[in-house]
Design an enzyme around this catalytic site. Structure first.
Site, short mmCIF file in Angstrom:
data_model
loop_
_atom_site.label_atom_id
_atom_site.label_comp_id
_atom_site.label_asym_id
_atom_site.label_seq_id
_atom_site.Cartn_x
_atom_site.Cartn_y
_atom_site.Cartn_z
N VAL A 159 -26.58 -1.03 44.68
CA VAL A 159 -25.63 -0.02 45.10
C VAL A 159 -25.52 1.04 44.02
CG1 VAL A 159 -23.65 -1.30 44.17
CG2 VAL A 159 -23.28 0.41 45.94
N SER A 160 -25.50 2.30 44.42
CA SER A 160 -25.34 3.39 43.47
C SER A 160 -23.91 3.90 43.55
CB SER A 160 -26.31 4.53 43.78
OG SER A 160 -25.98 5.15 45.00
N THR A 161 -23.52 4.72 42.57
CA THR A 161 -22.17 5.27 42.56
C THR A 161 -21.95 6.21 43.74
OG1 THR A 161 -22.98 6.96 41.04
CG2 THR A 161 -21.87 5.06 40.08
N GLY A 210 -25.32 0.97 39.49
CA GLY A 210 -25.76 2.07 38.63
C GLY A 210 -25.90 3.35 39.39
#
Length: 305
Positions: free
Chosen positions: A22-24, A49
């Site tokens: 998962v990304s921000t 990240g």
């Protein structure tokens, strides 16, 4: 009936191991985890990240730890790889080690004939994609030439600092991606041998196992992984200087440590192929000479008896 019970025993069932990234910018990790659990994954590794970051330490460690018979499961293909060619490289390496791959929302499951067929279609798509890119690049260069313009990046031609920095950063990201994918095939050997063995010996042992390293390139690769906190700083520690007569003992010990399943005769054959001269003359290495050097290495604690 006994045979069926044996085949269905827990020890022979595949381990489903999930990977969620998962990304921000896309905070949907819970949904990924729920899907992976519903699919039967008994372990789920989560990566957090920025979407712009290419370093994935959780994935790098997971790929290294997967064992024969395991199945790596993701929700979507883009959770694992940034491109079709990258995905195919990862899956090819997993398949060599007897590890399967499954994507829940895509028709990819390398443990089934249909899944393998879908993967082959993806490979053909990747090949077509590369051919189309090459054709477009060629056509663009020809059109630019016909108009009297130079092909390529204007910023690079004019030596603009921002263009040079962007290209350099892209190359570094690509280099790191390649290292992370390939590290599982060579980093465990480096970890077993460094820093007790010289870089020269480590390179020779790796290259005997099908790699193509030089000392300079291997040290640079390990430096980069250490900088990204994907490898231990101790690997870069200076090796102790040894007298010349110590060389053969340490080389034999290094070969034995890198592959504990080798017999004395196997090690002797490798030394012959590496064109190392036996310690007491002669044209070929003998198992007895290998045994003597391993005994010496055992006495000083370099290998276990």
């Amino acid at each position: 009936m006994a045979t069926a019970a044996y085949l269905n025993s827990p020890s022979l069932q595949q381990r489903l191991i999930g990977y969620a990234r998962v990304s921000t910018e896309d905070q949907l990790n819970d949904a990924q985890v729920d899907e992976l659990r519903a699919a039967g994954c008994h372990r789920i590794h989560q990566e957090h990240g920025s979407g712009a970051s290419r370093a994935r330490p959780v994935l790098a460690k997971l790929l290294k730890d997967l064992a024969m018979g395991d199945v790596l499961v993701v929700v979507r293909l883009d959770r694992l790889a940034r491109s079709v060619s990258h995905l195919l490289d990862v899956i090819e390496d997993l398949e060599k080690r007897g590890v399967h791959f499954r994507s829940l929302r895509d028709p990819i499951d390398t443990s089934t004939p249909h899944g393998m067929f879908s993967l082959q279609v993806l490979g053909a798509v990747a090949q077509l994609e590369r051919a189309l890119i090459a054709e477009r690049t060629k056509s663009g260069m020809q059109a630019a030439k016909a108009r009297g313009r130079l092909a390529g990046n204007p910023g690079l031609r004019e030596r603009r600092p921002e263009a040079i920095r962007a290209v350099s950063a892209a190359r570094e990201r690509a280099y790191l991606d390649e290292l992370i994918v390939s590290a599982q095939t060579w980093l465990p050997t480096v970890r077993r041998l460094r820093p007790r063995h010289s870089w020269d010996n480590v390179v020779r042992i790796l290259n005997r196992r099908g790699h193509d390293w030089t000392v300079e390139r291997l040290r640079r690769a390990v430096h980069r992984l250490v900088r990204e906190k994907l490898a231990e700083p101790e690997l870069l520690a200076r090796s102790l200087r040894r007298p010349p007569e110590d060389h053969l003992m340490r080389l034999v010990a290094g070969i034995a440590i890198a592959d504990p399943n080798l017999s004395l005769r196997d090690i002797a054959a490798q030394l012959d192929q590496m064109q190392e001269r036996p310690p007491r003359g002669g044209r070929k290495w003998q198992p007895s000479s290998v045994r003597a050097l391993l005994d010496e290495a055992s006495r000083i604690g370099l290998v276990r008896a």
